[in-house]
Design an enzyme around this catalytic site. Structure first.
Site, PDB file in Angstrom:
ATOM      1  CG  HIS A   1       0.260 -33.438  58.377  1.00  0.00           C
ATOM      2  ND1 HIS A   1       0.423 -32.954  57.099  1.00  0.00           N
ATOM      3  CD2 HIS A   1       1.459 -33.991  58.726  1.00  0.00           C
ATOM      4  CE1 HIS A   1       1.663 -33.211  56.689  1.00  0.00           C
ATOM      5  NE2 HIS A   1       2.306 -33.832  57.659  1.00  0.00           N
TER       6      HIS A   1
ATOM      7  CG  HIS B   1       5.287 -33.784  54.187  1.00  0.00           C
ATOM      8  ND1 HIS B   1       5.107 -35.104  53.847  1.00  0.00           N
ATOM      9  CD2 HIS B   1       5.085 -33.688  55.514  1.00  0.00           C
ATOM     10  CE1 HIS B   1       4.814 -35.796  54.935  1.00  0.00           C
ATOM     11  NE2 HIS B   1       4.792 -34.963  55.956  1.00  0.00           N
TER      12      HIS B   1
END
Length: 394
Positions: free
Chosen positions: A65, A226
């Site tokens: 991320h 995700h």
């Protein structure tokens, strides 16, 4: 057809370790903790738990991320970030090592995105730390507005709005507030934020094949960071349509939401002041992010009756190479704005604007909002009020 992804890496198993090495070489104010690479903790180079006299603000989670979370370590934001493997929660031992390294007598606040693995591991580490005598509080961030109730097993997912909570908590800690007060500000900030993402492609993990789940001409609303399934797969739309839909989903009142009769994701109503964040998901050009920002601001002002006091546009919480963006809207007041505007040395927090620029933006937002109010309520205004409004809006 699925095919092997192309990435500029070495061993896929080493990507997190090598990312951290590059990060600390680039920013001398950051360092990694002893025990690296088994323990993947990035912390401020100027902080030692034995002598640190402020609340330590700690966050983290699975990698992939970037720049979150390690890119937001620095004075005025995070004291440390715990990095798991790609899309995998960091271990309890790593989290505990991070707490021990930076926590002094004022204690530590753990800011955790609402995912089962993160809640479990950060929670276990917090309990162990408390048993060792550390003062620890946890704030869970769940700002996702995409999924209808029950919103998954764990509830609303933690998304890009988490970065705004980092900033509020980090500045509160830098100001010397107590652990209880820092946690209270962070918790309040987390309750003011709503986020929803839109993806044109799914992400590809290092060493894995590229998924063809989203075919040509398709996009996914509410796709998770995700790659978790979102609310709906739809035909590709223009950015005007996408921005309009996402803002309505975040801000819609009870009974008008696209997916559910239960909404009220955020306590934002007409007349409120807000902060806007346009967050790239990893493979979205700055041009497209700025286009989205440029379309979102007037819609917030004119369609939703909100004063937009701050706009942050960039890539803050990504999903590897996912194409798309998320929009976060945060209810703001003067206290929150002061926290967001305060200086920080975190390398990936956007450079702040000066006071004159802020004043111009606030005046512009006020004129947009009052202009809308004026035309909606012209029939009920006295001639004196109309004259005053005309003078301000001219």
């Amino acid at each position: 057809m699925a095919f092997q992804s192309k990435k500029l890496i070495n061993d896929p198993n080493d990507v997190v370790t090598e990312f951290i090495e590059g990060l600390v070489e680039t920013y001398p104010g950051l360092q990694y903790l002893d025990g690296f690479p088994q323990v993947k903790v990035v912390l401020r180079a100027d902080v030692s738990g034995a002598t640190y006299d402020k609340v330590a603000v700690i966050s983290g989670g699975g990698s992939g991320h970037e720049p979150a979370h390690a890119g937001f370590v620095g004075e005025g934001m995070l004291t440390a970030a715990i990095c798991g493997d790609v899309f995998a929660s960091p271990s309890v031992d790593s989290i505990l090592a991070g707490i021990r390294a930076v926590t002094g007598p004022m204690g530590a606040l753990l800011i955790v995105k609402n995912y089962t693995g993160d809640r479990l591991n950060f929670g276990l580490a917090a309990e162990e730390a408390k048993s060792e005598g550390y003062k620890v509080e946890i704030v869970i961030v769940g700002d996702d507005c995409a999924l209808p109730p029950p919103r998954g097993i764990a509830g609303r997912r933690g998304l890009a709005g988490t970065i705004l909570v980092h900033k509020v908590a980090g500045d509160a800690a830098a100001a010397g507030l107590s652990l209880a007060d820092v946690a209270a500000e962070a918790r309040r900030a987390s309750e003011m934020i709503g986020t929803m993402g839109v993806a044109l492609s799914v992400c590809t993990l290092p060493g894995q094949v590229t998924s063809d789940r989203l075919g040509p001409g398709k996009m996914e609303l509410g796709l998770g960071i995700h790659g978790e399934p979102g609310a709906a797969v739809v035909d590709l739309q223009t950015v005007d349509v996408v921005v309009s839909h996402v803002l309505k989903q975040i801000l819609s009142p009870v009974g008008t939401n696209s997916y559910s009769t239960e909404t009220n994701y955020v306590p934002i109503t007409r007349g409120n002041r807000v902060v806007l964040m346009i967050n790239g998901l990893g493979a979205t050009p700055a041009m497209e992010l700025m286009i989205a920002a440029g379309k979102a601001v007037p819609r917030l002002q004119l369609e939703h009756g909100l004063a937009v006091d701050r706009v942050y546009t960039g890539s803050f919480v990504t999903s590897l190479n996912m194409a798309g963006f998320s929009i976060s809207v945060m209810k703001a007041d003067q206290a929150i704005l002061q926290r967001l505007d305060a200086a920080t040395k975190a390398p990936y927090w956007p450079v702040g604007v000066d006071e004159d620029q802020i004043s111009v933006r606030m005046i512009g937002s006020a004129k947009e909002f009052l202009g809308l109010y004026y035309f909606e309520n012209l029939h009920s205004m006295s001639s004196h009020v109309q004259a005053v409004m005309n003078k301000f809006l001219s």
